[in-house]
Design a protein around this motif. Structure first.
Motif, PDB file in Angstrom:
ATOM      1  N   GLU A  14     -50.117  22.894 -23.131  1.00  0.00           N
ATOM      2  CA  GLU A  14     -48.937  22.913 -21.997  1.00  0.00           C
ATOM      3  C   GLU A  14     -48.068  24.238 -22.363  1.00  0.00           C
ATOM      4  OE1 GLU A  14     -49.607  20.803 -24.329  1.00  0.00           O
ATOM      5  OE2 GLU A  14     -50.101  18.823 -23.143  1.00  0.00           O
ATOM      6  N   ILE A  15     -48.002  25.041 -23.163  1.00  0.00           N
ATOM      7  CA  ILE A  15     -47.042  26.184 -23.269  1.00  0.00           C
ATOM      8  C   ILE A  15     -48.110  27.372 -22.790  1.00  0.00           C
ATOM      9  CG2 ILE A  15     -45.635  27.640 -24.608  1.00  0.00           C
ATOM     10  CD1 ILE A  15     -45.076  25.161 -26.330  1.00  0.00           C
ATOM     11  N   TRP A  16     -49.164  27.654 -23.537  1.00  0.00           N
ATOM     12  CA  TRP A  16     -49.917  28.906 -23.542  1.00  0.00           C
ATOM     13  C   TRP A  16     -51.487  28.684 -22.854  1.00  0.00           C
ATOM     14  CZ3 TRP A  16     -47.671  27.944 -28.516  1.00  0.00           C
ATOM     15  CH2 TRP A  16     -46.559  28.539 -28.654  1.00  0.00           C
ATOM     16  N   GLY A  17     -51.835  27.632 -22.950  1.00  0.00           N
ATOM     17  CA  GLY A  17     -53.236  27.455 -22.524  1.00  0.00           C
ATOM     18  C   GLY A  17     -53.523  27.442 -21.041  1.00  0.00           C
ATOM     19  N   PRO A  18     -54.856  26.897 -20.620  1.00  0.00           N
ATOM     20  CA  PRO A  18     -55.004  26.973 -19.118  1.00  0.00           C
ATOM     21  C   PRO A  18     -54.394  25.819 -18.592  1.00  0.00           C
ATOM     22  CG  PRO A  18     -57.076  27.088 -20.875  1.00  0.00           C
ATOM     23  CD  PRO A  18     -55.746  26.852 -21.671  1.00  0.00           C
ATOM     24  N   GLY A  19     -54.113  24.718 -19.404  1.00  0.00           N
ATOM     25  CA  GLY A  19     -53.311  23.574 -18.592  1.00  0.00           C
ATOM     26  C   GLY A  19     -51.743  23.738 -18.537  1.00  0.00           C
ATOM     27  N   ALA A  20     -51.278  24.958 -18.945  1.00  0.00           N
ATOM     28  CA  ALA A  20     -49.708  25.297 -18.796  1.00  0.00           C
ATOM     29  C   ALA A  20     -49.475  24.992 -17.267  1.00  0.00           C
ATOM     30  CB  ALA A  20     -49.365  26.534 -19.329  1.00  0.00           C
ATOM     31  N   ALA A  21     -48.164  24.839 -16.941  1.00  0.00           N
ATOM     32  CA  ALA A  21     -47.587  24.499 -15.889  1.00  0.00           C
ATOM     33  C   ALA A  21     -47.537  26.214 -15.219  1.00  0.00           C
ATOM     34  CB  ALA A  21     -46.128  24.161 -15.706  1.00  0.00           C
ATOM     35  N   TRP A  22     -47.291  27.078 -16.170  1.00  0.00           N
ATOM     36  CA  TRP A  22     -47.279  28.500 -15.677  1.00  0.00           C
ATOM     37  C   TRP A  22     -48.842  28.948 -16.160  1.00  0.00           C
ATOM     38  CZ3 TRP A  22     -44.244  31.544 -13.077  1.00  0.00           C
ATOM     39  CH2 TRP A  22     -44.297  32.812 -12.889  1.00  0.00           C
ATOM     40  N   THR A  23     -49.451  28.822 -14.797  1.00  0.00           N
ATOM     41  CA  THR A  23     -50.931  29.001 -14.861  1.00  0.00           C
ATOM     42  C   THR A  23     -51.390  30.452 -15.157  1.00  0.00           C
ATOM     43  OG1 THR A  23     -51.051  29.586 -12.607  1.00  0.00           O
ATOM     44  CG2 THR A  23     -51.276  27.239 -13.052  1.00  0.00           C
ATOM     45  N   PRO A  24     -52.575  30.656 -15.915  1.00  0.00           N
ATOM     46  CA  PRO A  24     -53.171  32.126 -16.037  1.00  0.00           C
ATOM     47  C   PRO A  24     -52.993  33.044 -14.908  1.00  0.00           C
ATOM     48  CG  PRO A  24     -54.570  30.383 -16.967  1.00  0.00           C
ATOM     49  CD  PRO A  24     -53.508  29.778 -16.237  1.00  0.00           C
ATOM     50  N   ALA A  25     -53.235  32.511 -13.531  1.00  0.00           N
ATOM     51  CA  ALA A  25     -53.266  33.351 -12.172  1.00  0.00           C
ATOM     52  C   ALA A  25     -51.907  33.869 -12.051  1.00  0.00           C
ATOM     53  CB  ALA A  25     -53.708  32.515 -11.358  1.00  0.00           C
ATOM     54  N   TRP A  32     -47.121  44.559 -18.504  1.00  0.00           N
ATOM     55  CA  TRP A  32     -47.545  43.884 -19.943  1.00  0.00           C
ATOM     56  C   TRP A  32     -48.782  43.572 -19.995  1.00  0.00           C
ATOM     57  CZ3 TRP A  32     -44.094  41.732 -24.092  1.00  0.00           C
ATOM     58  CH2 TRP A  32     -42.668  42.284 -24.078  1.00  0.00           C
ATOM     59  N   ALA A  33     -49.214  43.141 -21.130  1.00  0.00           N
ATOM     60  CA  ALA A  33     -50.502  42.713 -21.375  1.00  0.00           C
ATOM     61  C   ALA A  33     -50.751  41.476 -22.314  1.00  0.00           C
ATOM     62  CB  ALA A  33     -51.340  43.959 -21.863  1.00  0.00           C
ATOM     63  N   SER A  34     -51.614  40.844 -22.180  1.00  0.00           N
ATOM     64  CA  SER A  34     -51.779  39.772 -23.094  1.00  0.00           C
ATOM     65  C   SER A  34     -53.373  39.405 -23.016  1.00  0.00           C
ATOM     66  CB  SER A  34     -51.041  38.426 -22.525  1.00  0.00           C
ATOM     67  OG  SER A  34     -51.170  37.224 -23.508  1.00  0.00           O
ATOM     68  N   ILE A  35     -53.680  38.999 -24.524  1.00  0.00           N
ATOM     69  CA  ILE A  35     -55.239  38.695 -24.790  1.00  0.00           C
ATOM     70  C   ILE A  35     -55.393  37.404 -24.162  1.00  0.00           C
ATOM     71  CG2 ILE A  35     -55.181  40.237 -26.748  1.00  0.00           C
ATOM     72  CD1 ILE A  35     -55.045  37.995 -28.415  1.00  0.00           C
ATOM     73  N   LEU A  36     -54.250  36.515 -23.882  1.00  0.00           N
ATOM     74  CA  LEU A  36     -54.543  35.163 -23.320  1.00  0.00           C
ATOM     75  C   LEU A  36     -55.184  35.126 -22.038  1.00  0.00           C
ATOM     76  CD1 LEU A  36     -51.548  33.341 -25.113  1.00  0.00           C
ATOM     77  CD2 LEU A  36     -54.197  33.572 -25.849  1.00  0.00           C
ATOM     78  N   THR A  37     -54.902  36.191 -21.336  1.00  0.00           N
ATOM     79  CA  THR A  37     -54.965  36.042 -19.917  1.00  0.00           C
ATOM     80  C   THR A  37     -56.404  36.891 -19.620  1.00  0.00           C
ATOM     81  OG1 THR A  37     -53.908  38.115 -19.603  1.00  0.00           O
ATOM     82  CG2 THR A  37     -52.770  36.134 -19.199  1.00  0.00           C
ATOM     83  N   LEU A  38     -57.157  37.205 -20.589  1.00  0.00           N
ATOM     84  CA  LEU A  38     -58.554  37.808 -20.247  1.00  0.00           C
ATOM     85  C   LEU A  38     -59.555  36.795 -19.967  1.00  0.00           C
ATOM     86  CD1 LEU A  38     -58.612  40.433 -23.571  1.00  0.00           C
ATOM     87  CD2 LEU A  38     -57.915  40.749 -21.118  1.00  0.00           C
ATOM     88  N   SER A  39     -59.156  35.463 -20.131  1.00  0.00           N
ATOM     89  CA  SER A  39     -60.299  34.617 -19.759  1.00  0.00           C
ATOM     90  C   SER A  39     -59.476  33.125 -19.882  1.00  0.00           C
ATOM     91  CB  SER A  39     -61.503  34.333 -20.832  1.00  0.00           C
ATOM     92  OG  SER A  39     -62.165  33.293 -20.366  1.00  0.00           O
ATOM     93  N   ASP A  40     -60.039  32.355 -18.839  1.00  0.00           N
ATOM     94  CA  ASP A  40     -59.317  31.038 -18.294  1.00  0.00           C
ATOM     95  C   ASP A  40     -60.075  29.769 -19.208  1.00  0.00           C
ATOM     96  OD1 ASP A  40     -57.845  32.253 -16.813  1.00  0.00           O
ATOM     97  OD2 ASP A  40     -58.904  31.511 -15.055  1.00  0.00           O
ATOM     98  N   SER A  41     -60.972  30.129 -20.315  1.00  0.00           N
ATOM     99  CA  SER A  41     -61.796  29.436 -20.940  1.00  0.00           C
ATOM    100  C   SER A  41     -60.881  28.639 -22.094  1.00  0.00           C
ATOM    101  CB  SER A  41     -63.094  29.889 -21.653  1.00  0.00           C
ATOM    102  OG  SER A  41     -63.959  29.224 -22.396  1.00  0.00           O
TER     103      SER A  41
END
Length: 382
Positions: A73-84, A95-104
């Protein structure tokens, strides 16, 4: 009738006064040389850097383990603040984040496990040079992924992890230091003095590397100290400008906000002591404004002690343990190495449970058995 002679006073030549400009110039050059020698001579505050490494590594490890059930809910694909949405914001903020490189989801779980392992290795001081850089990447990536979920504690941890990359924070109280001691004891060869190195290219490269590491470490520690001074000074000056802290009602308002009341009964009990709340408010402003000016004397020890109490109060009454922990660890950077060395000597002198047995005893059992007499010899008389 004799004639009186006047006393003859010998003229003493006065010392020539040096030109003031030349004296000030030589003094300035002397101070600059001393500063350069301090900057390049030896690394300072190695124990304080180790405390910062252990503290922030342990704090972020505890933070990740605490939020493990809520990680999606905070950092994953199911977070309210979506990866998109996160990618759009990162494109604007650069900025850059390794968590946004994939939605898997599998990729996110791997990144989370990597963050936990990296925090643990950074705390233990294993291959600190490489792990410190990886730890900074992990913290910045999680910070940038959900930037609206962060607070002042997260911002300070992010800054400190970037600064610690420059420092030699793995030379004390780490697995790297233990490995170096074991290697030195195994080799058994005495270390060569600094001026016995070769004058060839290899010796010059070694000296240049040692000087570069020392300069980067000292600059990193100075930047950390300056950052903390700016933080306290700006916070104190901001409080002075407002009327809420001037009339002593700031803490009253904070203690009555539902957002910062993890234990409402405790907050109401503290709010009932009006005089104590006013004293704590004025003392908070005084400590924050005076903090940068008491760092070069013994007055810093009572100031750091009172700041420790203030941060513990913030953690308990306002429910901000991450922020308070980050500030307490940052304050530890101003304690000298002799303080930490004395703590180490005190720890070594503390008797262990295995050292309470009497000398010569086997250590088995808890009772001390006195020596028993041998079997009596019975003599028969015929």
């Amino acid at each position: 009738m004799g004639t009186e002679q006047e006393p003859v006073t010998a003229s003493v030549p006065r010392p020539r006064s040096r030109p003031r400009g030349r004296t000030d110039g030589s003094r300035l050059l002397h101070r600059a040389g001393a500063l350069l020698a301090t900057l390049t001579g030896r690394p300072v505050s190695l124990y304080a850097a180790a405390v910062l490494r252990i503290g922030y590594g342990l704090l972020y490890l505890g933070f990740l383990l605490r939020e493990f059930p809520h990680r999606d809910e905070i950092w994953g694909p199911g977070a309210a603040w979506t990866p998109a949405l996160a990618k759009q914001l990162l494109d604007q903020t650069e900025w850059a984040s390794i968590l946004t490189l994939s939605d898997s989801r599998a990729y996110f779980e791997v990144c989370y496990a990597l963050a936990v392992v990296t925090s643990a290795l950074f705390m233990l001081g294993w291959r600190t040079r490489a792990v410190s850089l990886l730890f900074a990447v992990v913290v910045s990536s999680f910070h940038a992924r959900s930037i609206f979920m962060t607070d002042g504690g997260d911002n300070l941890i992010l800054l400190m992890t970037v600064y610690l990359v420059l420092t030699a924070c793995g030379r004390r109280w780490s697995l790297d230091a233990r490995r170096a001691r074991l290697r030195a004891s195994r080799d058994g060869a005495p270390k060569r003095p600094a001026d016995s190195r070769g004058t060839g290219r290899t010796g010059q490269l070694g000296d240049a590397r040692k000087t570069l590491v020392t300069v980067l470490h000292n600059c990193g520690m100075f930047v950390i100290a300056a950052q903390i001074c700016i933080l306290y000074g700006s916070a104190g000056l901001y409080k002075v400008q407002g009327a809420v802290w001037g009339n002593g009602t700031a803490l009253h308002y904070v203690l009555n906000l539902d957002l910062f009341r993890p234990w409402p009964a405790l907050s109401l009990m503290a709010d009932g002591h009006v005089m104590l709340i006013a004293i704590v408010g004025y003392l908070t402003v005084l400590l924050q404004v005076a903090f940068p000016f008491v760092l070069f004397g013994r007055l810093k020890y009572p100031v750091l002690t009172m700041l420790l109490g203030m941060h513990i109060g913030i953690a308990v009454l306002m429910g901000l343990p991450l922020f308070s922990g980050a500030m307490i660890i940052a304050d530890a950077a101003f304690l000298p190495d002799r303080f930490y060395q004395s703590l180490g000597r005190l720890w070594r002198r503390t008797p262990r449970p295995t050292e309470t047995t009497e000398p010569g005893s086997s250590g088995e059992g808890t009772a001390i058995v006195p020596p028993q007499p041998g079997p009596a010899v019975v003599q028969r008389t015929g």
